[in-house]
Design a protein around this motif. Structure first.
Motif, PDB file in Angstrom:
ATOM      1  N   GLY A  76       2.198  -5.623  12.754  1.00 48.64           N
ATOM      2  CA  GLY A  76       3.153  -7.267  12.695  1.00 48.64           C
ATOM      3  C   GLY A  76       3.987  -6.611  11.790  1.00 48.64           C
ATOM      4  O   GLY A  76       5.043  -6.221  12.267  1.00 48.64           O
ATOM      5  N   THR A  77       4.713  -7.622  10.740  1.00 49.27           N
ATOM      6  CA  THR A  77       6.067  -7.479   9.740  1.00 49.27           C
ATOM      7  C   THR A  77       5.758  -6.999   8.722  1.00 49.27           C
ATOM      8  O   THR A  77       5.335  -6.882   7.642  1.00 49.27           O
ATOM      9  CB  THR A  77       6.363  -8.354  10.374  1.00 49.27           C
ATOM     10  OG1 THR A  77       6.944  -9.936  11.380  1.00 49.27           O
ATOM     11  CG2 THR A  77       8.241  -8.528   9.231  1.00 49.27           C
ATOM     12  N   GLY A  78       6.729  -5.677   8.576  1.00 46.14           N
ATOM     13  CA  GLY A  78       6.447  -5.055   7.128  1.00 46.14           C
ATOM     14  C   GLY A  78       7.549  -4.653   6.471  1.00 46.14           C
ATOM     15  O   GLY A  78       8.859  -3.553   8.139  1.00 46.14           O
ATOM     16  N   TRP A 133       5.761  -3.828  13.172  1.00 47.53           N
ATOM     17  CA  TRP A 133       5.050  -2.267  13.849  1.00 47.53           C
ATOM     18  C   TRP A 133       3.575  -2.328  14.576  1.00 47.53           C
ATOM     19  O   TRP A 133       3.412  -4.135  14.599  1.00 47.53           O
ATOM     20  CB  TRP A 133       3.488  -2.430  12.246  1.00 47.53           C
ATOM     21  CG  TRP A 133       5.066  -1.683  10.910  1.00 47.53           C
ATOM     22  CD1 TRP A 133       6.046  -2.827  10.565  1.00 47.53           C
ATOM     23  CD2 TRP A 133       5.410  -0.591  10.440  1.00 47.53           C
ATOM     24  NE1 TRP A 133       6.469  -2.309   9.199  1.00 47.53           N
ATOM     25  CE2 TRP A 133       6.410  -0.446   9.376  1.00 47.53           C
ATOM     26  CE3 TRP A 133       5.423   0.540  10.731  1.00 47.53           C
ATOM     27  CZ2 TRP A 133       6.967   0.209   9.198  1.00 47.53           C
ATOM     28  CZ3 TRP A 133       5.932   1.975   9.397  1.00 47.53           C
ATOM     29  CH2 TRP A 133       6.604   1.130   9.356  1.00 47.53           C
ATOM     30  N   LYS A 134       3.103  -1.617  14.610  1.00 48.39           N
ATOM     31  CA  LYS A 134       2.009  -1.621  15.730  1.00 48.39           C
ATOM     32  C   LYS A 134       0.767  -0.062  15.206  1.00 48.39           C
ATOM     33  O   LYS A 134       1.641   0.584  15.634  1.00 48.39           O
ATOM     34  CB  LYS A 134       1.729  -2.280  17.486  1.00 48.39           C
ATOM     35  CG  LYS A 134       0.563  -2.235  17.609  1.00 48.39           C
ATOM     36  CD  LYS A 134       0.772  -2.442  19.591  1.00 48.39           C
ATOM     37  CE  LYS A 134      -0.668  -2.658  20.155  1.00 48.39           C
ATOM     38  NZ  LYS A 134      -0.444  -3.071  21.882  1.00 48.39           N
ATOM     39  N   GLY A 135      -0.813  -0.880  14.977  1.00 43.68           N
ATOM     40  CA  GLY A 135      -1.217   0.632  14.502  1.00 43.68           C
ATOM     41  C   GLY A 135      -0.836   1.502  13.833  1.00 43.68           C
ATOM     42  O   GLY A 135      -0.965   2.594  13.694  1.00 43.68           O
ATOM     43  N   ILE A 161       1.188  -1.211   0.530  1.00 43.91           N
ATOM     44  CA  ILE A 161       0.322  -0.453  -0.250  1.00 43.91           C
ATOM     45  C   ILE A 161       0.852   1.103   0.250  1.00 43.91           C
ATOM     46  O   ILE A 161       1.788   1.270   0.655  1.00 43.91           O
ATOM     47  CB  ILE A 161      -0.774   0.162   1.171  1.00 43.91           C
ATOM     48  CG1 ILE A 161      -0.032   0.386   2.126  1.00 43.91           C
ATOM     49  CG2 ILE A 161      -1.777  -0.668   1.675  1.00 43.91           C
ATOM     50  CD1 ILE A 161      -0.737   0.414   4.322  1.00 43.91           C
ATOM     51  N   SER A 162       0.119   2.443  -0.278  1.00 46.05           N
ATOM     52  CA  SER A 162       0.668   3.699  -0.468  1.00 46.05           C
ATOM     53  C   SER A 162       0.701   4.226   0.839  1.00 46.05           C
ATOM     54  O   SER A 162       0.079   3.589   1.780  1.00 46.05           O
ATOM     55  CB  SER A 162       0.724   4.805  -1.243  1.00 46.05           C
ATOM     56  OG  SER A 162       0.457   4.665  -2.118  1.00 46.05           O
ATOM     57  N   TYR A 170       4.265   0.609   1.634  1.00 49.81           N
ATOM     58  CA  TYR A 170       5.108  -0.307   2.651  1.00 49.81           C
ATOM     59  C   TYR A 170       4.307  -1.540   2.325  1.00 49.81           C
ATOM     60  O   TYR A 170       3.012  -2.189   1.774  1.00 49.81           O
ATOM     61  CB  TYR A 170       3.860  -0.120   3.635  1.00 49.81           C
ATOM     62  CG  TYR A 170       3.890  -0.734   5.020  1.00 49.81           C
ATOM     63  CD1 TYR A 170       4.717  -1.483   5.700  1.00 49.81           C
ATOM     64  CD2 TYR A 170       3.034  -2.062   4.790  1.00 49.81           C
ATOM     65  CE1 TYR A 170       4.389  -2.170   6.423  1.00 49.81           C
ATOM     66  CE2 TYR A 170       2.258  -3.246   5.736  1.00 49.81           C
ATOM     67  CZ  TYR A 170       3.894  -3.189   6.515  1.00 49.81           C
ATOM     68  OH  TYR A 170       3.492  -3.978   7.460  1.00 49.81           O
ATOM     69  N   THR A 171       5.218  -2.643   2.309  1.00 51.41           N
ATOM     70  CA  THR A 171       4.307  -4.080   2.381  1.00 51.41           C
ATOM     71  C   THR A 171       4.974  -4.656   3.224  1.00 51.41           C
ATOM     72  O   THR A 171       6.131  -5.315   3.958  1.00 51.41           O
ATOM     73  CB  THR A 171       5.773  -4.168   1.237  1.00 51.41           C
ATOM     74  OG1 THR A 171       5.657  -3.772  -0.479  1.00 51.41           O
ATOM     75  CG2 THR A 171       5.574  -5.930   0.596  1.00 51.41           C
TER      76      THR A 171
END
Length: 409
Positions: free
Chosen positions: A79-81, A96-98, A53-54, A68-69
């Motif tokens: 999660g993880t990205g 990541w979170k939120g 996503i952008s 972001y992937t």
């Protein structure tokens, strides 16, 4: 054996069954497409996807537009990205979170430098290592973006310099700018918004689980009261203070905050209930710390070592659990008297056994106080019998925040 006649399905039922079969196939096809896109709903009704996503990321006060992937929840990274800025300014890979950096990860910058460590709510939080090159880097501990404790600089893989941080400022700068607290300085209000310092002997200390109060007998202004809280060392307001004993000569740096009432009986006649108070941010004993880096020196002033990486085998004595954190009392293998408290983030079903050995990598974040109760017998003057009383006190242990660990077999 009599042959059983098969039931005859009416034509209308055949049509309904055929339609139902087509519907089932159609639903399965939709589900398959959704799964191929990584789209699903969790038990809380959130939309969970593996997607690209952008995304706009705010980092160190600046906004970055990019892609972001990875895993998203309701359209936000969770999660993880990996986030990549469209101009190549930064790349973050990790947890990541939120929609914010939270957990373990790494940031790559356009100038070739990078960092790795722990993040929370989009800020550096706990241990961070910032690399100029593979062998040139800085280790430090952060509290929601603010440095505290000790920043260690490494050159060619070896320790080059250590900088103490108190109240967000370098201790060397605090020493340079602080002015001696005197009665004239107080009368002229020359203490406003300035660091002050006072030197004297510790006349009294009082420990609680979350705070330390002490009094200094000084030559320049008489008795001075200091106190600080949050001794776990997880907030940047935590002062860098040694563990003090009565009779020790110490210099304390901080902010003058006025006169306070001190109603201890020993002071009533001379100090008339009023004493000067300082909010301390840094303190140092008059005698130097000649064994810096040993367990004894870490125990005397654990905040001076915040960020110091420790690795090795530790024998477990006992552990408790609070929320998602395990508090594990351990000692380095072969040194039973040298005890640490490990703060470990582990899975809820993680099991620790007394006597087992953990191989850990972590960093010092301060100290843990544990309340202890002792029984003492005193003579009762009335009937010559011994009276049993309970006395409370606190043991202190340096705390290691664990980055990774494994059970030794």
């Amino acid at each position: 054996m009599k042959k059983r006649n098969m039931p005859v399905i009416p034509e209308i039922q055949k049509k309904h069954l055929a339609a139902a079969g087509i519907a089932v196939v159609f639903l399965l096809l939709i589900l398959l497409i959704a799964l191929r896109r990584g789209n699903r709903a969790d038990l809380r009704g959130r939309t969970v996807e593996e997607d690209t996503i952008s995304y706009s990321l705010r980092w160190l006060g600046d906004d970055y537009e990019g892609t972001y992937t990875g895993r998203t929840v309701n359209g936000k990274p969770e999660g993880t990205g990996v986030f990549t800025d469209k101009d190549g300014a930064i790349t973050y890979s990790g947890e990541w979170k939120g929609g914010k950096l939270s957990g373990y990860g790494s940031v790559q910058y356009a100038d070739g430098t990078h960092e790795e460590g722990m993040y929370l709510d989009g800020k550096r939080h706990h241990w961070i290592r910032r690399y100029d090159s593979d062998k040139d880097y800085k280790d430090g501990v952060y509290d929601f973006g603010n440095l505290y404790g000790c920043m260690s600089t490494f050159r060619d893989g070896s320790l080059y310099h250590e900088t103490l941080i108190a109240n967000g400022d370098h201790v060397s700068q605090i020493r340079k700018n602080a002015v001696k607290l005197t009665k004239d300085l107080i009368a002229s209000k020359g203490y406003i918004d300035k660091y002050v310092y006072i030197t004297g002997k510790i006349a009294y200390t009082e420990e609680t689980e979350t705070s330390c109060n002490y009094r200094i007998a000084s030559d320049s202004v008489g008795m001075v009261i200091c106190n600080y809280t949050n001794t776990a060392g997880y907030r940047s307001a935590q002062p860098v203070m040694p563990n003090m004993t009565v009779g020790q000569t110490i210099t304390v740096f901080g902010f003058y905050t006025g006169l306070v009432r001190d109603e201890l009986p020993a002071d009533k006649d001379y100090y008339e209930y009023s004493c000067i108070q300082i909010d301390p941010v840094f303190g140092e004993p008059a005698s130097g710390d000649n064994d810096r880096g040993t367990y004894a020196s870490i125990s005397r002033n654990p905040y001076s070592y915040c960020g110091k990486i420790l690795e090795g085998d530790y024998a477990v004595e006992k552990f408790t659990k609070s929320g998602e954190l395990f508090y594990v009392f351990v000692h380095p293998s072969g040194a039973e008297k040298e005890k640490y408290v490990l703060r470990i983030e582990a899975e809820p079903d993680e099991v620790f056994f007394g006597g087992e050995t953990l191989n850990i990598k972590g960093f010092i974040v301060g100290q843990q106080k544990t309340e202890i109760w002792e029984k003492e017998f005193t003579d009762d003057n009335d009937d010559d019998a011994e009276e049993e009383i309970e006395l409370s006190g606190y043991k202190k242990y340096p705390v290691i925040r664990v980055i990774s660990f494994e059970h030794r077999k």
